[in-house]
Design a protein around this motif. Structure first.
Motif, PDB file in Angstrom:
ATOM      1  N   ASP A  80     -55.323  17.939 -30.626  1.00 39.31           N
ATOM      2  CA  ASP A  80     -55.117  17.782 -32.150  1.00 39.31           C
ATOM      3  C   ASP A  80     -54.341  18.227 -33.206  1.00 39.31           C
ATOM      4  OD1 ASP A  80     -55.857  15.116 -31.271  1.00 39.31           O
ATOM      5  OD2 ASP A  80     -58.836  15.586 -31.000  1.00 39.31           O
ATOM      6  N   TYR A  82     -50.620  19.087 -34.710  1.00 39.40           N
ATOM      7  CA  TYR A  82     -49.138  19.174 -35.782  1.00 39.40           C
ATOM      8  C   TYR A  82     -48.189  19.543 -35.141  1.00 39.40           C
ATOM      9  CZ  TYR A  82     -52.032  18.341 -39.406  1.00 39.40           C
ATOM     10  OH  TYR A  82     -53.739  17.763 -40.556  1.00 39.40           O
ATOM     11  N   THR A 102     -48.103  10.203 -37.867  1.00 39.54           N
ATOM     12  CA  THR A 102     -48.796  10.280 -37.165  1.00 39.54           C
ATOM     13  C   THR A 102     -48.427   9.757 -35.855  1.00 39.54           C
ATOM     14  OG1 THR A 102     -50.116  10.501 -39.143  1.00 39.54           O
ATOM     15  CG2 THR A 102     -51.162  10.622 -35.903  1.00 39.54           C
ATOM     16  N   LEU A 104     -49.695   8.570 -32.410  1.00 41.27           N
ATOM     17  CA  LEU A 104     -50.959   8.744 -31.532  1.00 41.27           C
ATOM     18  C   LEU A 104     -50.512   8.634 -30.170  1.00 41.27           C
ATOM     19  CD1 LEU A 104     -52.452   5.898 -33.126  1.00 41.27           C
ATOM     20  CD2 LEU A 104     -53.019   8.512 -33.189  1.00 41.27           C
ATOM     21  N   LYS A 123     -48.457  14.943 -37.980  1.00 42.67           N
ATOM     22  CA  LYS A 123     -49.433  15.542 -37.320  1.00 42.67           C
ATOM     23  C   LYS A 123     -49.552  14.311 -35.588  1.00 42.67           C
ATOM     24  CE  LYS A 123     -54.232  14.917 -38.726  1.00 42.67           C
ATOM     25  NZ  LYS A 123     -55.285  14.000 -39.413  1.00 42.67           N
ATOM     26  N   MET A 125     -52.056  13.544 -31.017  1.00 47.59           N
ATOM     27  CA  MET A 125     -53.097  13.462 -31.317  1.00 47.59           C
ATOM     28  C   MET A 125     -53.130  14.484 -29.436  1.00 47.59           C
ATOM     29  SD  MET A 125     -54.727  11.981 -33.522  1.00 47.59           S
ATOM     30  CE  MET A 125     -54.452  12.686 -34.495  1.00 47.59           C
ATOM     31  N   THR A 126     -53.732  14.604 -29.003  1.00 51.52           N
ATOM     32  CA  THR A 126     -53.765  15.146 -28.068  1.00 51.52           C
ATOM     33  C   THR A 126     -53.780  14.152 -27.057  1.00 51.52           C
ATOM     34  OG1 THR A 126     -56.203  16.121 -28.600  1.00 51.52           O
ATOM     35  CG2 THR A 126     -55.678  16.359 -26.344  1.00 51.52           C
ATOM     36  N   VAL A 140     -55.729  21.462 -34.844  1.00 49.73           N
ATOM     37  CA  VAL A 140     -55.700  21.079 -36.088  1.00 49.73           C
ATOM     38  C   VAL A 140     -56.779  22.462 -37.339  1.00 49.73           C
ATOM     39  CG1 VAL A 140     -57.773  19.825 -36.247  1.00 49.73           C
ATOM     40  CG2 VAL A 140     -57.131  19.128 -37.621  1.00 49.73           C
ATOM     41  N   GLU A 154     -52.363  11.866 -44.854  1.00 47.73           N
ATOM     42  CA  GLU A 154     -52.341  13.327 -45.156  1.00 47.73           C
ATOM     43  C   GLU A 154     -50.791  13.159 -46.317  1.00 47.73           C
ATOM     44  OE1 GLU A 154     -53.256  15.925 -42.216  1.00 47.73           O
ATOM     45  OE2 GLU A 154     -55.154  15.241 -41.836  1.00 47.73           O
TER      46      GLU A 154
END
Lengths: 393, 393
Positions: A80, A82, A102, A104, A123, A125-126, A140, A154
């Motif tokens: 997780d 950037y 972001t 996902l 941004k 996510m894993t 992060v 953000e």
């Protein structure tokens, strides 16, 4: 190796010399006897079938399996954090970055722009796909949030790690498994991790080896089933062998077809019929009792009359009277192991000879038991002639 | 040991400090985290039930089992041969004996005379009861047949062994097991040899521990079931964790009740409902995914809101985000393990934490995995901070 082939020949025409009062079967060393069993097992045909992956647990693969896809199929973030575009060993410490979007896990990123402006990050996510404009990930924990809007989205962050390089925390396409790669081979056992591997490659059914049908029979007038009789008459004993051997087989491989062939009395007609009809439905029959030097050792007699006895005594303690024969039924080869009536002898011989035999039938490469060196905690007085087999924990 | 109790207290009110960007869960050493799991598992009640012996294979005994009988119940011959009465170290070599009768296994010998004349023997088979007039056995191999009648019935034999002593090749009453002796203890696993032992003592049903019901759930929008979908959209992956963990549990103990709780998307209402309803039918829930530092790590949030989180990070690689919580449902305690989404992490944490936990619930004495020392065949560069877990063969 050529020795025992001659012995087999001799053994196939056993003659009981009643006068000498000793068995005419030579005592074969355990290794030689096992080699005969494994050779004979190789010519049994058991076949294969295709099952759903979740039914294949513990079974042996009957085909090589290739992956139809790269794993991962897309460059994926391992953290997780950037993702951004860096040139080699870019100094990032303390620099400020604008968060543009972001990403996902599960998102289709093919619609995102081909390039990302310098000083901008997504941004991510894993497990989410890295947009093609980016080439690295900063986790992060190595960032500080500088600004966010009223809804908490953000706006900008800074990076705390001194320098980052291309490809960091990115799982590249095919880095785990490449398309067309052999992931599992024929003969391998499918265990939990193999289920996970196959499933992650999208494989939901596999070809496995059939399992043989194995019958277990106890013999002896004195032997009674504890689930039928709660008390014994004088001279009678409860049957240990049949439930024990059936449990051992189930424990060894729960996919085996195990047939309870009952307790059969020492009366030749009854016993011979019971053995005959057992072979209607089993590939392998294990009996116990009736193979010593006694007057009612009818099991051995049936084997001599109806099959080819490969050995009738083994140089081991316990288990000396173990007798092994092959026979034909409707053009199909069948195996028979006649183990001694003593429960320890019956167990030891079944473990040492029947289980490796089953492994051959299941298509395993290494059929023999692994040998482990161990240190005894107390000394044992050994038999001067026969190698001994003891239970160890 | 008192340290972690304080840590648990702190952990029960976790606060996510968004500014620091690091998890506020302290990283617990594996041993401490495992100790918490085992302690919590001890207060789950699973219950016992009585089953037929053949259904008890692999299960844990919930009672001490005593033998209701001596084993053997009668003095029994260990060989095929002849039984007779000897005084201590009687010289027998070359002496002639008359064969008065044959004793087969299963015969009631209580009707035979109290004494046998000097120079007389019974022919006797392995496992047959020794008449009370006799006190020793000579095996057939050590004898010579001298005379027999027209039907082949033996009339006289001679003995070839120099001297024989009382009790030779006789299994005495209770020499294997004595009446009232504890043969298996509560907490022991019933394997094939135990089935044989219990059966030989006439025990046909036993009290065992119930097995817990365990649910397995995968989470994530990107995760697809290969048995429903043969091809993936960009960004999607096939589910490895759920089939792998279910297989691992079945492989560990085929008697466990294993519930497929499906693949659940990262939408709070859907996910929270799925977890809630899973606990209607399971004692333990294992999830994968949704426990890292990401925006959609909703599993951890559900645990924080609905249970007591005992730890939320573990000092290990892989598996750092493993989160463990307990909760109450209708007055019954339940356990929840939220494992990371990465298949290796999910597998390693499930093996290291869930399996020992199940062993506690099954009533095992030694719940922890055995530790085996091994030599590496190649060197591994280790993480400077977190102990690593690798697969070894």
């Amino acid at each position: 190796k050529s020795d025992w082939k001659v012995i087999v020949l001799v053994l196939s025409r056993p003659v009981k010399d009643m006068e000498s009062r000793a068995s005419t079967y030579p005592m074969l060393p355990v290794d030689e006897a096992l080699e005969i069993v494994l050779q004979e097992a190789k010519s049994l045909t058991i076949g294969t079938r295709t099952v759903a992956l979740h039914e294949a647990l513990g079974r042996t693969l009957a085909e090589d399996l290739l992956s139809a896809l790269d794993l991962p199929q897309f460059p994926a973030s391992m953290k997780d954090g950037y993702c951004l575009k860096v040139d080699e060993l870019e100094k990032t410490e303390g620099k400020t970055y604008n968060v543009v979007d972001t990403v996902l896990a599960g998102r289709d990123v093919s619609d995102l722009p081909e390039t990302i402006p310098v000083g901008h990050v997504y941004k991510i996510m894993t497990g989410a796909p890295i947009p093609k404009s980016c080439n690295t990930v900063v986790m992060v924990e190595n960032t500080t949030l500088l600004d966010s809007d009223a809804e908490g989205n953000e706006i900008s962050i800074s990076i705390q790690t001194p320098e980052i390089h291309e490809g960091r925390d990115v799982r590249q396409v095919g880095s785990d498994i490449k398309e067309g790669e052999v992931i599992l081979k024929r003969g391998e056992t499918i265990r939990a991790t193999e289920v996970g591997l196959l499933s992650s490659c999208g494989i939901s059914s596999v070809q496995i080896f059939h399992t043989p049908a194995i019958g277990v029979m106890s013999t002896g007038d004195e032997v009674k089933d504890p689930s039928n009789t709660s008390s014994l008459l004088p001279g009678q004993i409860f049957d240990a062998n049949r439930p024990m051997l059936m449990a051992m087989l189930r424990q060894f491989d729960s996919a085996l077809t195990i047939k309870d062939c009952g307790i059969v009395e020492d009366e030749s007609k009854v016993l011979f019929n019971a053995i005959q009809s057992a072979f209607d439905s089993v590939d392998i029959l294990i009996t116990s009792g009736g193979v010593s030097m006694g007057e009612v050792d009818l099991v051995k007699k049936w084997m001599e009359d109806n099959g080819k006895v490969h050995f009738g005594r083994v140089l081991m303690k316990p288990g000396k009277p173990l007798t092994f024969a092959t026979l034909e039924r409707d053009g199909k080869k069948k195996l028979m192991f006649a183990t001694p009536g003593n429960p320890v002898s019956s167990y030891v011989t079944s473990v040492l000879f029947v289980l490796p035999c089953i492994r051959v039938l299941l298509g395993k490469e290494n059929a023999k038991h692994p040998v482990v060196e161990a240190k005894l905690k107390h000394s044992i007085r050994l038999d001067p002639q026969r190698p001994e087999y003891h239970r160890a924990t």
